[in-house]
Enzyme design. Structure first.
Site, mmCIF file in Angstrom:
data_model
loop_
_atom_site.group_PDB
_atom_site.id
_atom_site.type_symbol
_atom_site.label_atom_id
_atom_site.label_comp_id
_atom_site.label_asym_id
_atom_site.label_seq_id
_atom_site.Cartn_x
_atom_site.Cartn_y
_atom_site.Cartn_z
ATOM 1 C CE1 TYR A 144 -79.146 39.566 10.713
ATOM 2 C CE2 TYR A 144 -80.277 37.588 11.699
ATOM 3 C CZ TYR A 144 -80.372 39.049 11.629
ATOM 4 O OH TYR A 144 -80.934 39.708 12.619
ATOM 5 C CG ASP A 239 -75.117 31.956 14.056
ATOM 6 O OD1 ASP A 239 -75.946 30.965 14.731
ATOM 7 O OD2 ASP A 239 -75.242 33.057 13.903
ATOM 8 C CE LYS A 267 -83.926 31.914 12.933
ATOM 9 N NZ LYS A 267 -82.724 32.402 12.253
HETATM 10 C C1 LIG Z 1 -82.091 33.691 12.879
HETATM 11 C C2 LIG Z 1 -80.554 33.614 12.973
HETATM 12 C C3 LIG Z 1 -79.901 34.609 14.189
HETATM 13 C C4 LIG Z 1 -80.634 35.378 14.781
HETATM 14 O O1 LIG Z 1 -81.788 34.885 15.730
HETATM 15 P P1 LIG Z 1 -82.807 35.655 16.445
HETATM 16 O O2 LIG Z 1 -83.544 34.651 17.257
HETATM 17 O O3 LIG Z 1 -83.612 36.449 15.119
HETATM 18 O O4 LIG Z 1 -82.376 36.774 16.913
HETATM 19 C C5 LIG Z 1 -78.542 34.477 14.160
HETATM 20 N N1 LIG Z 1 -77.864 33.406 13.595
HETATM 21 C C6 LIG Z 1 -78.503 32.892 12.427
HETATM 22 C C7 LIG Z 1 -77.556 31.733 11.664
HETATM 23 C C8 LIG Z 1 -79.967 33.074 12.384
HETATM 24 O O5 LIG Z 1 -80.299 32.362 11.170
#
Ligand SMILES: *Cc1c(COP(=O)(O)O)cnc(C)c1O
Length: 441
Positions: A144, A239, A267
Site C-alpha cells: 500500500y 516506501d 507515520k
Molecule cells: C500509511 C502508509 C501510506 C499512506 O500514508 P497516509 O499518511 O495514510 O497517507 C503509504 N505507504 C505506506 C507503506 C503506509 O504504511
C-alpha cells in the site's frame, strides 16, 4: 461493560460523516463489528468512550513509537503551538528535523516534507517520472502506498501486464502506467523490464510490507530489485512510511543494507501529527521546483507543530541507544508467545516480526506475497478479534494489517496480551468447531 456509547457515537457520526469514519478501515467492517470510539490514550493504553481500557497494538496505525501522549512530545507540541501554529515561511525546526532524518537514513541526502504518506509517495513518483522522463511505475500486489490514483491499481489477469483500476474514479489511462507484480518474485521484475524497455521510471516497494499483514522480503530480494533498477536505469523507491524509524533507526534500508534512490516516510517522523516526507539522492531531488522543473508544494508542509512532534520523537530515538533492541525483544516475546498459544490450540498460523512490527496469519504459510496472505482464515480472525477486544486488547480490525509495539509497552502488557490470546484463541477455535459440525436432525 458494554460498547453502548461507541455504538451511539457511530450512529451520530454516520448522519454527517461519509460512512461514519474518515478512513475506511476504522469502520471495523472486516471484523463485522461496530467501531470503538476512543477518548484518550496514555502510554500503551487506550481508553474508549465507554470507559473500557485496552492495550493498544495499533498506535494510530504506526506513528506512536513512544506510545500515547509521551511527555516530551506533548511538551514540544504545546511549546510550538504557543509560538504560533503556522507561518508559511521556512522555519529552523524544519531543517533540524531534516538533519535528524538525513543522518539516520542511508539513502536520503535531500528531503522535502509534506503532510501525509499519500502525498509523499504521489510526489516521489512524479519526481521519478520527471527525472527519468519515463511514464510507467512498477508496484507489488498487497503493498500500500496511500490512495493516490496511480497506486489504486490491481494486477491485470493472465497475459495482461497493465494494471486495472481497483477503485471507480481511477481512469484506465492512469492504470495503464502502473504495472502490478507479485511481491518476492524478482524474476517477474526482470521480465517486466525486458517487456517495457526504457518505459519504467521507478519500482516502488514497501521493503517490509505491512499493509497485507506483515510479510517479510526473502533473502536478497531487495538487493535484486536494486540491481535490476540500476541495470535498467529506473529509480528504486522504498516506501518506508511504515517501516521508517519502526523496524530500526535507519528503516529497512539500514537493516538490509539495500540503498534505494528515493525513500518515502510518514507515520513515526510526525510523532502522531500529520507528516510525510520524501527524499533521496541530491541529484534527483534537485529536479524539484524551485531548483528544477518538477512541481510540488504544500500550504502546511513542514508545519511547526508537526515538526516539533516529529523532532521530539526522533530525538528520543537517537538518544536511547538500546531502544530498538528493547522493542525487538518485546516484539519477539509477543510473537513467540502467540505462536505457542496457537499451536497449543491446534490453530494453523504463521507469525512474522521485524523490529517493532508484527503480524499473525491464520494459515500454515509460508506467507510470501498477497496470494499466500489471502489464504488466511479471515472468519477465524474476526472471532479471535472480537474475543481479544472483549478482553481489553486493541488490535487492527483486519487480518491484513500489521501490529505495532511502542516503548511504553512492558513485559506486563505482553503477559496480559498472551493471557487474553490464550482464552480468545480457545474461544474462536471452539466457535469454529461448532460451526463446522453438521446440524443433527
Ligand atoms: C500509511 C502508509 C501510506 C499512506 O500514508 P497516509 O499518511 O495514510 O497517507 C503509504 N505507504 C505506506 C507503506 C503506509 O504504511
Amino acid at each position: 461493560m458494554s460498547f453502548e456509547r461507541s455504538i451511539a457515537a457511530f450512529g451520530r457520526a454516520k448522519n454527517v460523516i461519509a460512512g461514519g469514519v474518515n478512513s475506511p478501515v476504522r469502520a471495523f467492517r472486516a471484523v463485522g463489528l461496530s467501531p470503538v470510539f476512543m477518548k484518550s490514550g496514555s502510554g500503551a493504553i487506550l481508553t474508549d468512550v465507554d470507559g473500557r481500557h485496552y492495550v493498544d497494538y495499533v498506535l494510530s496505525w504506526g506513528p506512536l513509537l513512544l506510545g500515547h501522549a509521551h511527555p516530551a512530545v506533548v511538551k514540544a507540541i504545546a511549546a510550538a503551538a504557543a509560538r504560533g501554529t503556522s507561518f508559511g515561511t521556512p522555519t529552523e525546526i524544519e531543517t533540524e528535523l531534516a538533519e535528524c532524518i538525513v543522518a539516520a537514513m542511508p539513502s536520503i541526502e535531500r528531503i522535502r516534507f509534506v503532510s501525509s504518506g499519500t502525498e509523499a509517495t504521489m510526489s516521489a513518483i512524479r519526481l521519478a517520472r520527471g527525472y527519468t522522463r519515463r511514464p510507467k511505475i512498477v508496484k507489488f500486489a498487497g503493498c500500500y502506498h496511500g490512495h493516490a490514483d496511480a497506486f489504486l491499481i490491481s494486477a491485470g489477469s493472465g497475459a495482461l501486464t497493465n494494471g486495472v483500476p481497483n477503485s471507480p474514479g481511477v481512469t484506465e489511462g492512469t492504470a495503464r502506467d502502473t504495472i502490478v507484480l507479485p511481491f518476492n518474485d524478482a524474476a517477474a521484475v526482470e521480465r517486466t523490464f525486458v517487456e517495457h524497455p526504457d518505459a519504467i521510471a521507478a519500482v516502488v516497494v514497501e521493503p517490509y510490507p505491512g499493509n497485507m499483514g506483515l510479510v517479510l522480503p526473502q533473502p536478497d530480494y531487495l538487493k535484486r530489485l536494486r540491481e535490476l533498477c540500476a541495470e535498467h536505469r529506473a529509480l528504486l523507491i522504498f516506501d518506508e512510511v511504515m517501516s521508517g524509524f519502526r523496524v530500526g533507526p535507519g528503516g529497512a534500508q539500514a537493516r538490509t543494507g539495500v540503498v534505494p534512490d528515493l525513500t518515502t516516510l510518514g507515520k513515526v517522523i510526525g510523532g502522531g501529527l500529520p507528516v510525510g516526507a520524501f527524499g533521496g539522492r541530491a541529484d534527483v531531488m534537485s529536479y524539484l521546483s524551485p531548483e528544477g522543473p518538477v512541481y510540488q508544494a504544500g500550504t502546511l508542509s513542514g508545519n511547526p507543530l508537526a515538526m516539533a512532534a516529529g523532532l521530539a520523537t526522533l530525538r528520543a530515538i537517537r538518544d536511547d541507544a538500546t531502544l530498538f533492541e528493547r522493542l525487538e525483544v518485546l516484539t519477539r516475546v509477543l510473537t513467540e508467545g502467540l505462536s505457542e498459544i496457537a499451536a497449543k490450540h491446534g490453530i494453523a498460523h504463521t507469525v512474522a516480526r521485524a523490529g517493532s512490527m508484527f503480524g499473525i496469519f491464520f494459515t500454515d504459510g509460508p506467507v510470501v506475497d498477497l496470494e499466500s496472505a489471502m489464504k488466511s482464515d479471515t472468519a477465524f480472525f474476526a472471532k479471535y478479534y472480537a474475543a481479544m477486544l472483549d478482553r481489553g486488547i486493541y488490535l487492527a480490525p483486519s487480518q491484513f494489517e500489521a501490529g505495532f509495539v511502542s516503548t511504553a509497552h512492558t513485559t506486563r502488557h505482553v503477559e496480559q496480551t498472551l493471557t487474553a490470546a490464550d482464552a480468545s484463541m480457545a474461544h474462536a477455535a471452539a466457535q469454529r468447531a461448532q460451526a463446522a459440525t453438521p446440524v443433527s436432525r
